[in-house]
Scaffold this active site. Sequence first.
Site, PDB file in Angstrom:
ATOM      1  N   GLY A   9       0.787  -1.318   0.062  1.00 27.52           N
ATOM      2  CA  GLY A   9       0.057   0.155   0.046  1.00 27.52           C
ATOM      3  C   GLY A   9       0.879   1.270  -0.007  1.00 27.52           C
ATOM      4  O   GLY A   9       2.090   1.320   0.519  1.00 27.52           O
ATOM      5  N   GLN A  65       3.116   9.884   1.170  1.00 33.50           N
ATOM      6  CA  GLN A  65       4.291   9.043   0.958  1.00 33.50           C
ATOM      7  C   GLN A  65       5.070   9.662  -0.197  1.00 33.50           C
ATOM      8  O   GLN A  65       6.082   9.095  -0.403  1.00 33.50           O
ATOM      9  CB  GLN A  65       4.137   7.712   1.086  1.00 33.50           C
ATOM     10  CG  GLN A  65       3.626   7.253   2.240  1.00 33.50           C
ATOM     11  CD  GLN A  65       3.275   5.800   2.514  1.00 33.50           C
ATOM     12  OE1 GLN A  65       2.286   5.101   1.757  1.00 33.50           O
ATOM     13  NE2 GLN A  65       4.341   4.928   3.200  1.00 33.50           N
ATOM     14  N   CYS A 124       6.102  -0.035   6.924  1.00 40.74           N
ATOM     15  CA  CYS A 124       5.513   1.163   6.259  1.00 40.74           C
ATOM     16  C   CYS A 124       6.816   1.586   5.293  1.00 40.74           C
ATOM     17  O   CYS A 124       8.044   1.653   5.907  1.00 40.74           O
ATOM     18  CB  CYS A 124       5.212   2.413   7.078  1.00 40.74           C
ATOM     19  SG  CYS A 124       4.786   3.698   6.435  1.00 40.74           S
ATOM     20  N   LEU A 125       6.508   1.789   4.042  1.00 42.43           N
ATOM     21  CA  LEU A 125       7.567   2.181   3.158  1.00 42.43           C
ATOM     22  C   LEU A 125       8.301   3.533   3.593  1.00 42.43           C
ATOM     23  O   LEU A 125       9.305   3.749   3.046  1.00 42.43           O
ATOM     24  CB  LEU A 125       7.140   2.329   1.805  1.00 42.43           C
ATOM     25  CG  LEU A 125       6.525   1.046   1.041  1.00 42.43           C
ATOM     26  CD1 LEU A 125       5.975   1.220  -0.226  1.00 42.43           C
ATOM     27  CD2 LEU A 125       7.867   0.076   1.056  1.00 42.43           C
ATOM     28  N   HIS A 170      -4.422   0.987   7.226  1.00 40.73           N
ATOM     29  CA  HIS A 170      -2.844   1.664   7.416  1.00 40.73           C
ATOM     30  C   HIS A 170      -2.822   2.772   6.434  1.00 40.73           C
ATOM     31  O   HIS A 170      -2.167   3.858   6.955  1.00 40.73           O
ATOM     32  CB  HIS A 170      -1.944   0.464   7.121  1.00 40.73           C
ATOM     33  CG  HIS A 170      -0.419   1.106   7.203  1.00 40.73           C
ATOM     34  ND1 HIS A 170       0.608   0.319   7.993  1.00 40.73           N
ATOM     35  CD2 HIS A 170       0.159   2.040   6.337  1.00 40.73           C
ATOM     36  CE1 HIS A 170       1.854   1.304   7.829  1.00 40.73           C
ATOM     37  NE2 HIS A 170       1.445   2.105   6.732  1.00 40.73           N
ATOM     38  N   GLU A 171      -3.191   2.618   5.255  1.00 40.99           N
ATOM     39  CA  GLU A 171      -3.103   3.787   4.242  1.00 40.99           C
ATOM     40  C   GLU A 171      -4.077   4.842   4.709  1.00 40.99           C
ATOM     41  O   GLU A 171      -3.533   5.898   4.468  1.00 40.99           O
ATOM     42  CB  GLU A 171      -3.390   3.182   2.785  1.00 40.99           C
ATOM     43  CG  GLU A 171      -2.520   1.932   2.297  1.00 40.99           C
ATOM     44  CD  GLU A 171      -0.988   2.319   2.621  1.00 40.99           C
ATOM     45  OE1 GLU A 171      -0.681   3.635   2.500  1.00 40.99           O
ATOM     46  OE2 GLU A 171      -0.410   1.413   3.067  1.00 40.99           O
ATOM     47  N   HIS A 225      -2.536   7.318   6.912  1.00 40.27           N
ATOM     48  CA  HIS A 225      -1.672   8.287   6.296  1.00 40.27           C
ATOM     49  C   HIS A 225      -2.292   9.536   5.917  1.00 40.27           C
ATOM     50  O   HIS A 225      -1.760  10.640   5.776  1.00 40.27           O
ATOM     51  CB  HIS A 225      -1.053   7.661   4.805  1.00 40.27           C
ATOM     52  CG  HIS A 225       0.217   6.628   5.263  1.00 40.27           C
ATOM     53  ND1 HIS A 225       1.421   7.218   5.948  1.00 40.27           N
ATOM     54  CD2 HIS A 225       0.618   5.576   5.194  1.00 40.27           C
ATOM     55  CE1 HIS A 225       2.352   6.483   6.099  1.00 40.27           C
ATOM     56  NE2 HIS A 225       1.753   5.358   5.488  1.00 40.27           N
TER      57      HIS A 225
HETATM   58 NI    NI Z   1       2.772   3.346   5.418  1.00 37.59          NI
END
Ligand code: NI
Length: 169
Positions: free
Chosen positions: A44, A49, A88-89, A130-131, A134
């Site tokens: 995701g 991000q 998380c990226l 999670h997304e 963000h």
């Molecule tokens: Ni993340």
Amino acid sequence: MLDIYTLGEDVLREECKDVKVFDSALKMLADAMLETLDEADGVGLAGPQVGVSDRIFVVHIPDQDPIVFVNPEIIRTSIETSPYEEGCLSIPGVYFNVIRPSAVTIQAQDVNGKPFTIEADGLLARVIQHENDHLHGKLYIDHLDQRDREKALKEYERKSRRQHGRRRG
Ligand code: NI
């Protein structure tokens, strides 16, 4: 491929704005986000991000079709919760257990502005929550208790220092 912003960048802490125009620029952004997500081997990726403070995120779970969520709203969460080790990226290399509702119902628009609703459980429900966080400037480490949160931040600092050293060397 878009640059992925990491912990410490202000854009990751901002409340995102509604998407109002469904044009070719939005489609290009969604495509680029999906490409970046696949390249980074993630499941995701949300607007902030990649430095975009708009209410958009993309999800691509292995062996499933990718999904673009624009202006999403989680309208129902299950009472039942479950733990899952999240990463998380934007906080690369750090993984911690987070407890969240096991299932959610989400309403969103697709990249053309068409509304849709998904009832999700399992990994999809996890990634959606999670997304969606963000888009509200929230990161998964915010869900941890203080001890784990400090551990996560220390681990991240250690890993990003090592990463920098490797890149320079
Ligand atoms: Ni993340």
